[in-house]
Scaffold this active site. Structure first.
Site, PDB file in Angstrom:
ATOM      1  N   THR A   7      47.273  15.462  -0.046  1.00  0.00           N
ATOM      2  CA  THR A   7      48.005  16.037   1.093  1.00  0.00           C
ATOM      3  C   THR A   7      49.077  17.036   0.630  1.00  0.00           C
ATOM      4  O   THR A   7      49.165  18.153   1.147  1.00  0.00           O
ATOM      5  CB  THR A   7      48.705  14.899   1.884  1.00  0.00           C
ATOM      6  N   HIS A  35      48.136  11.521   9.192  1.00  0.00           N
ATOM      7  CA  HIS A  35      47.231  10.603   8.493  1.00  0.00           C
ATOM      8  C   HIS A  35      46.338   9.868   9.496  1.00  0.00           C
ATOM      9  O   HIS A  35      45.550   9.000   9.099  1.00  0.00           O
ATOM     10  CB  HIS A  35      48.037   9.558   7.713  1.00  0.00           C
TER      11      HIS A  35
HETATM   12  P1  A3P Z   1      47.686  10.795  -8.492  1.00  0.00           P
HETATM   13  O1  A3P Z   1      48.503   9.620  -8.053  1.00  0.00           O
HETATM   14  O2  A3P Z   1      46.251  10.429  -8.779  1.00  0.00           O
HETATM   15  O3  A3P Z   1      48.296  11.561  -9.582  1.00  0.00           O
HETATM   16  P2  A3P Z   1      49.142  12.845  -1.460  1.00  0.00           P
HETATM   17  O4  A3P Z   1      49.766  14.179  -1.570  1.00  0.00           O
HETATM   18  O5  A3P Z   1      48.052  12.779  -0.415  1.00  0.00           O
HETATM   19  O6  A3P Z   1      50.148  11.784  -1.310  1.00  0.00           O
HETATM   20  O7  A3P Z   1      48.356  12.611  -2.807  1.00  0.00           O
HETATM   21  C1  A3P Z   1      49.055  12.407  -3.997  1.00  0.00           C
HETATM   22  C2  A3P Z   1      48.119  12.647  -5.145  1.00  0.00           C
HETATM   23  O8  A3P Z   1      47.912  14.058  -5.300  1.00  0.00           O
HETATM   24  C3  A3P Z   1      48.715  12.140  -6.431  1.00  0.00           C
HETATM   25  O9  A3P Z   1      47.591  11.787  -7.241  1.00  0.00           O
HETATM   26  C4  A3P Z   1      49.414  13.393  -6.941  1.00  0.00           C
HETATM   27  O10 A3P Z   1      49.715  13.372  -8.323  1.00  0.00           O
HETATM   28  C5  A3P Z   1      48.381  14.449  -6.598  1.00  0.00           C
HETATM   29  N1  A3P Z   1      48.945  15.803  -6.503  1.00  0.00           N
HETATM   30  C6  A3P Z   1      50.135  16.164  -5.988  1.00  0.00           C
HETATM   31  N2  A3P Z   1      50.308  17.485  -6.104  1.00  0.00           N
HETATM   32  C7  A3P Z   1      49.214  17.972  -6.728  1.00  0.00           C
HETATM   33  C8  A3P Z   1      48.812  19.285  -7.133  1.00  0.00           C
HETATM   34  N3  A3P Z   1      49.580  20.353  -6.944  1.00  0.00           N
HETATM   35  N4  A3P Z   1      47.613  19.411  -7.736  1.00  0.00           N
HETATM   36  C9  A3P Z   1      46.815  18.337  -7.940  1.00  0.00           C
HETATM   37  N5  A3P Z   1      47.139  17.081  -7.580  1.00  0.00           N
HETATM   38  C10 A3P Z   1      48.325  16.888  -6.957  1.00  0.00           C
END
Ligand code: A3P
Length: 344
Positions: free
Chosen positions: A88, A149
């Site tokens: 997200t 969500h």
């Molecule tokens: P991990 O916990 O596997 O590292 P959300 O944004 O839906 O909460 O998802 C969080 C997940 O997206 C986390 O995964 C986070 O590290 C990863 N994430 C956040 N920013 C990111 C980016 N710029 N590129 C790739 N993954 C990213």
């Protein structure tokens, strides 16, 4: 500007605020409205409630009621829908940067000083008309960027019958979603609740008992809707975004009605957006290391928790063979659509 004015929502951590990395979990009054809903064990609150087949926190249920009764969508709204921990934050940054690319230079871009959640608020976090953020929502310029969500089946008719607004949905290998979600919620879990093991999280996740879950049902809901209304719902996969960010961002621009011109492509604008929103860049910015995001009046999260590893396949380091087998089995039983499955 599409989205919110970031400076109004950024909060620097100071002194005792450092410990405010929790989402409060008040039970509010859902019990009075729905006294007979099934309950399941919560990951962050004491319990979740099952409403029309999906699991929500008591507070999430209140938020849903607010959205169903008070939210007034605009045809120009851009919604980002996702299950928590599927990418997200990353997608918010990419959509914000794509839609606003003629407004900002890359050297002094708002995303360099504001967390993506500050620029692209959660619709699910708006609750009361006397909350100042509600007024910001109403006064926000067009197109509004809003995320949710909520499963497709729980969205109010006003959001889906009006097919001129656009949805972008992102999903991810459920094994990585579980690992990411367990890590995230372990950090935010109120200290007065007992520790929450990965084994326990795994069992609940498999049973579908997790915020906005069952995960697979949420993915299928948006997938079916995107097959039916491809002009209105773009269905993206975290793993594709990792593998081919340029191609996905170009597709995103096209879908949102902000296609990249040949001149922009030649000037490397798509590359600049991908670089700006990369894990390496965002996770190292001061705002994302040291500030907190305020989702609503009583809900604050350290920005650094939104960035953990940002890789595909961390499940290999965390899950047992038995867990992997069971999750793969549920996935292949439930996510039967073409292109929905993952390399195991
Ligand atoms: P991990 O916990 O596997 O590292 P959300 O944004 O839906 O909460 O998802 C969080 C997940 O997206 C986390 O995964 C986070 O590290 C990863 N994430 C956040 N920013 C990111 C980016 N710029 N590129 C790739 N993954 C990213």
């Amino acid at each position: 500007m599409a989205g919110f004015v970031p400076s109004q929502q950024s909060h620097t951590i100071s002194g005792e605020q450092k410990d405010i990395d929790l989402i409060q979990t008040t039970d509010e009054n859902h019990g009075e409205i729905f006294p007979n809903l099934p309950t399941g064990k919560g990951w962050m609150s004491e319990h979740l409630v099952q409403y029309q087949g999906f699991w929500l926190s008591p507070k999430g249920l209140n938020n849903l009621m607010w959205i169903q009764h008070h939210f007034k969508p605009r045809p120009s709204d851009i919604f980002l829908a996702s299950f928590p921990k599927t990418g997200t934050t990353w997608l918010k940054a990419l959509v914000f940067a794509t839609v606003n690319r003629t407004r900002y230079g890359f050297s002094d871009h708002p995303l360099l000083t504001a967390n993506p959640h500050d620029c692209f608020p959660f619709l699910d976090a708006y609750l009361h008309e006397n909350d100042p953020s509600f007024l910001e929502l109403d006064a926000s310029p067009t197109p509004r960027l809003l995320s949710t969500h909520l499963p497709y089946a729980l969205l109010p008719d006003s959001m889906i019958v009006n097919r001129s607004s656009r949805f972008v949905y992102i999903y991810r290998d459920p094994k990585d979603v579980l690992v990411s979600k367990w890590n995230f919620l372990s950090k935010l879990r109120p200290k007065e609740l007992p520790p929450f093991s990965l084994e326990e999280a795994f069992e609940l996740f498999c049973q579908g008992i997790s915020h906005y879950g069952p995960y697979w049902d949420q993915v299928l809901g948006y997938w079916k809707a995107s097959s039916e209304f491809p002009e209105n719902i773009l269905f993206l996969k975290y793993e594709d975004l990792k593998e081919q960010p340029l191609a996905v961002v170009k597709r995103l621009g096209e879908f949102l009605g902000y296609p990249f011109s040949l001149e922009e492509e030649n000037k490397g604008v798509v590359e600049d957006i991908v670089k700006l929103c990369s894990f390496e860049n965002l996770s190292n910015l001061e705002v994302n290391r040291k500030s907190v995001h305020k989702f609503s009046r009583d809900s604050l999260v350290d920005n650094r928790h939104f960035f953990r590893k940002g890789i595909v396949g961390d499940w290999k380091n965390c899950l047992t063979d038995e867990m992997i087998k069971r999750l793969n089995q549920i996935t292949s039983d439930k996510l039967f659509g073409p292109g929905l499955l993952f390399d195991n």
